[in-house]
Design a protein around this motif. Structure first.
Motif, PDB file in Angstrom:
ATOM      1  N   ARG A 115      -0.560   1.392   6.191  1.00  0.00           N
ATOM      2  CA  ARG A 115      -1.264   2.154   7.235  1.00  0.00           C
ATOM      3  C   ARG A 115      -1.309   1.402   8.553  1.00  0.00           C
ATOM      4  O   ARG A 115      -1.162   1.976   9.634  1.00  0.00           O
ATOM      5  CB  ARG A 115      -2.692   2.455   6.752  1.00  0.00           C
ATOM      6  CG  ARG A 115      -3.534   3.209   7.764  1.00  0.00           C
ATOM      7  CD  ARG A 115      -4.845   3.632   7.151  1.00  0.00           C
ATOM      8  NE  ARG A 115      -5.560   2.523   6.557  1.00  0.00           N
ATOM      9  CZ  ARG A 115      -6.342   1.696   7.263  1.00  0.00           C
ATOM     10  NH1 ARG A 115      -6.476   1.853   8.565  1.00  0.00           N
ATOM     11  NH2 ARG A 115      -6.992   0.719   6.656  1.00  0.00           N
ATOM     12  N   LEU A 116      -1.514   0.072   8.486  1.00  0.00           N
ATOM     13  CA  LEU A 116      -1.613  -0.717   9.708  1.00  0.00           C
ATOM     14  C   LEU A 116      -0.265  -0.845  10.417  1.00  0.00           C
ATOM     15  O   LEU A 116      -0.224  -1.069  11.619  1.00  0.00           O
ATOM     16  CB  LEU A 116      -2.161  -2.113   9.385  1.00  0.00           C
ATOM     17  CG  LEU A 116      -3.600  -2.163   8.871  1.00  0.00           C
ATOM     18  CD1 LEU A 116      -4.034  -3.607   8.680  1.00  0.00           C
ATOM     19  CD2 LEU A 116      -4.544  -1.459   9.820  1.00  0.00           C
ATOM     20  N   ARG A 117       0.814  -0.694   9.652  1.00  0.00           N
ATOM     21  CA  ARG A 117       2.125  -0.829  10.264  1.00  0.00           C
ATOM     22  C   ARG A 117       2.325   0.211  11.358  1.00  0.00           C
ATOM     23  O   ARG A 117       2.841  -0.092  12.441  1.00  0.00           O
ATOM     24  CB  ARG A 117       3.219  -0.685   9.200  1.00  0.00           C
ATOM     25  CG  ARG A 117       4.622  -0.808   9.752  1.00  0.00           C
ATOM     26  CD  ARG A 117       5.677  -0.390   8.738  1.00  0.00           C
ATOM     27  NE  ARG A 117       7.003  -0.405   9.314  1.00  0.00           N
ATOM     28  CZ  ARG A 117       7.473   0.546  10.124  1.00  0.00           C
ATOM     29  NH1 ARG A 117       6.702   1.566  10.443  1.00  0.00           N
ATOM     30  NH2 ARG A 117       8.704   0.457  10.614  1.00  0.00           N
ATOM     31  N   ASP A 166      -4.621  -5.222  18.137  1.00  0.00           N
ATOM     32  CA  ASP A 166      -4.400  -3.817  18.448  1.00  0.00           C
ATOM     33  C   ASP A 166      -4.508  -3.578  19.949  1.00  0.00           C
ATOM     34  O   ASP A 166      -5.249  -4.249  20.659  1.00  0.00           O
ATOM     35  CB  ASP A 166      -5.428  -2.946  17.729  1.00  0.00           C
ATOM     36  CG  ASP A 166      -6.845  -3.350  18.092  1.00  0.00           C
ATOM     37  OD1 ASP A 166      -7.129  -4.558  18.045  1.00  0.00           O
ATOM     38  OD2 ASP A 166      -7.656  -2.474  18.436  1.00  0.00           O
ATOM     39  N   GLY A 167      -3.753  -2.608  20.423  1.00  0.00           N
ATOM     40  CA  GLY A 167      -3.898  -2.152  21.798  1.00  0.00           C
ATOM     41  C   GLY A 167      -3.350  -3.095  22.844  1.00  0.00           C
ATOM     42  O   GLY A 167      -3.644  -2.942  24.024  1.00  0.00           O
ATOM     43  N   GLY A 194      -5.838  -8.917  12.214  1.00  0.00           N
ATOM     44  CA  GLY A 194      -6.758  -7.808  12.402  1.00  0.00           C
ATOM     45  C   GLY A 194      -6.242  -6.889  13.487  1.00  0.00           C
ATOM     46  O   GLY A 194      -5.886  -7.341  14.580  1.00  0.00           O
ATOM     47  N   LEU A 195      -6.191  -5.594  13.194  1.00  0.00           N
ATOM     48  CA  LEU A 195      -5.604  -4.636  14.129  1.00  0.00           C
ATOM     49  C   LEU A 195      -6.589  -3.583  14.605  1.00  0.00           C
ATOM     50  O   LEU A 195      -6.174  -2.549  15.110  1.00  0.00           O
ATOM     51  CB  LEU A 195      -4.406  -3.940  13.471  1.00  0.00           C
ATOM     52  CG  LEU A 195      -3.238  -4.847  13.083  1.00  0.00           C
ATOM     53  CD1 LEU A 195      -2.176  -4.057  12.346  1.00  0.00           C
ATOM     54  CD2 LEU A 195      -2.637  -5.484  14.317  1.00  0.00           C
ATOM     55  N   ASP A 251     -11.470  -1.825   7.221  1.00  0.00           N
ATOM     56  CA  ASP A 251     -10.273  -2.210   6.464  1.00  0.00           C
ATOM     57  C   ASP A 251      -9.094  -2.536   7.375  1.00  0.00           C
ATOM     58  O   ASP A 251      -7.942  -2.501   6.948  1.00  0.00           O
ATOM     59  CB  ASP A 251      -9.894  -1.099   5.484  1.00  0.00           C
ATOM     60  CG  ASP A 251     -10.930  -0.946   4.380  1.00  0.00           C
ATOM     61  OD1 ASP A 251     -11.343  -1.972   3.816  1.00  0.00           O
ATOM     62  OD2 ASP A 251     -11.339   0.193   4.097  1.00  0.00           O
ATOM     63  N   ASP A 252      -9.380  -2.876   8.639  1.00  0.00           N
ATOM     64  CA  ASP A 252      -8.318  -3.210   9.585  1.00  0.00           C
ATOM     65  C   ASP A 252      -8.010  -4.702   9.576  1.00  0.00           C
ATOM     66  O   ASP A 252      -7.896  -5.349  10.613  1.00  0.00           O
ATOM     67  CB  ASP A 252      -8.709  -2.764  11.002  1.00  0.00           C
ATOM     68  CG  ASP A 252      -8.691  -1.260  11.144  1.00  0.00           C
ATOM     69  OD1 ASP A 252      -8.066  -0.602  10.304  1.00  0.00           O
ATOM     70  OD2 ASP A 252      -9.313  -0.734  12.084  1.00  0.00           O
TER      71      ASP A 252
END
Length: 384
Positions: free
Chosen positions: A87-89, A339-340, A362-363, A368-369
């Motif tokens: 999912r994080l990909r 992230d971002g 961590g994203l 759960d990130d």
């Protein structure tokens, strides 16, 4: 004269009678005004009695605030690492794609000029790859493109993938060492500067471990920030993990030691210890961090000492991290807030300049990130 005396007596009696009547009415009014909340019914007697509120020595009543009701926090079952990495990909691909697009658009030009190579170099430096690593990557790309000559977009993408994966050191040991020794739980000590996201990371690590079927105990050794213990406790409650905490301003080493002791007594697999954020320039606080680790090692070895770094701080974060590595033996890095931004190259810089593997990334702000770092998946997301 007799008439005057009689009149005076009658007047006095009237005044006394009127005063008695008013006093009687006042008592009745006071009793009727007692609040309904102060009344209680004796079980089985059927009679109503009045309960007066407690009073101070001077007779004034004491206000008693109602005790807040305890709300049970529903226990969650976190998803396993494999599914969260998938999912994080996609999230990483969306947030970091500017780096991959920039590199691939330049490499796909028919003939690469010196200006084009400078643009590639600027793109890598802008992504916080670092000067030394950027120079090596550009030199290898120059050589490879010269050898293969004209290439398709797919070939260029494959070429760039290989170079970036190699720069991320795919052979580095990124496994968390969490094996218990002689019944002693594996201890994970989490350190970092103020604002890097240590406490949140501790909670997310607990979720990762619970999702893998491990039993966990949390130690709130950040005793200087009032909200840290509460924050960590809340993270633990959500996955059914207990938190050991001490008094505000207490000795962090004592809390950490007690957490490991209770973890051993409870037979848990892993104890995750949160520590106070500290500036790398504060020698006293850094010495205290060494004390925490020294005290923990009296009960047994510390399996992992993870350094939490904020990816958005770039090269400045690498400088701060270097001081931590000089004061405490660090076994791995957790990069938060990837992230971002288009700063994915910070992973390369951290590993190259610190000689430490990035073990977790961590994203986002979601519970759960946080996921194990995999160089191939990471590079593939960058170039998607």
């Amino acid at each position: 004269m007799d008439i005057v005396v009689i009149g005076i007596v009658v007047l006095v009696l009237l005044v006394v009678g009127l005063a008695g009547f008013l006093v009687s009415r006042g008592r009745q009014t006071t009793r009727l005004a007692d609040p309904p909340a102060a009344r209680s019914t004796a079980a089985g007697s059927g009679t109503t009695t009045l309960e007066r509120p407690p009073t101070r020595p001077d007779g004034d009543s004491i206000d008693i605030a109602p005790r807040p009701s305890t709300v049970a926090v529903p226990v969650e079952m976190p998803e396993p690492s494999a599914s969260r990495m998938f999912r994080l990909r996609s999230r990483l691909a969306r947030s970091q794609s500017s780096l991959g697009r920039g590199l691939l658009s330049v490499l796909s030009r028919e003939r690469l000029t010196e200006d084009d190579w400078e643009e590639i170099e600027a793109t890598l430096l802008g992504a916080d790859v670092g000067v030394a690593a950027t120079t090596e990557i550009v030199d290898r790309l120059r050589t490879q493109t010269r050898v293969i000559g004209a290439a398709s977009a797919d070939e260029l993408r494959e070429l760039l993938t290989v170079e970036l994966v190699n720069a991320l050191d795919p052979d580095a040991d990124r496994e968390l060492r969490l094996a218990s020794v002689d019944g002693h739980p594996a201890v994970v000590l989490v350190v970092g500067i103020n604002g890097s996201g240590k406490t949140t990371t501790c909670g997310k690590i607990a979720r990762v471990l619970v999702g893998e079927g491990r039993s966990v105990l949390l130690g709130a050794a950040d005793t200087f920030r009032a909200a840290a213990a509460e924050q960590l406790t809340t993270w633990g409650e959500r996955v059914g993990v207990r938190t050991v905490r001490g008094p505000e301003g207490g000795d962090p080493a004592s809390v950490a030691f007690d957490a490991v002791r209770q973890g051993a007594e409870a037979g848990v697999d892993v104890v995750v210890v949160d520590t106070a954020g500290r500036l790398h320039t504060k020698a006293g606080l850094m010495d205290e961090l060494r004390k925490v680790k020294r005290v923990l090692e009296k009960r047994g070895p510390v399996a992992e000492t993870l350094l939490v770094l904020d990816a958005t701080t770039g090269q400045n974060g690498v400088v701060q991290a270097r001081v931590f590595t000089e004061m405490v033996e660090i076994s791995g890095v957790v990069l938060t807030k990837l992230d971002g931004t288009a700063k994915g190259g910070i992973v390369i810089a951290v590993q190259r300049e610190l000689g430490l593997p990035v073990k977790l990334i961590g994203l986002g702000e979601g519970p759960d990130d946080l996921a194990p770092f995999d160089p191939v998946t990471f590079t593939d997301a960058l170039l998607s």
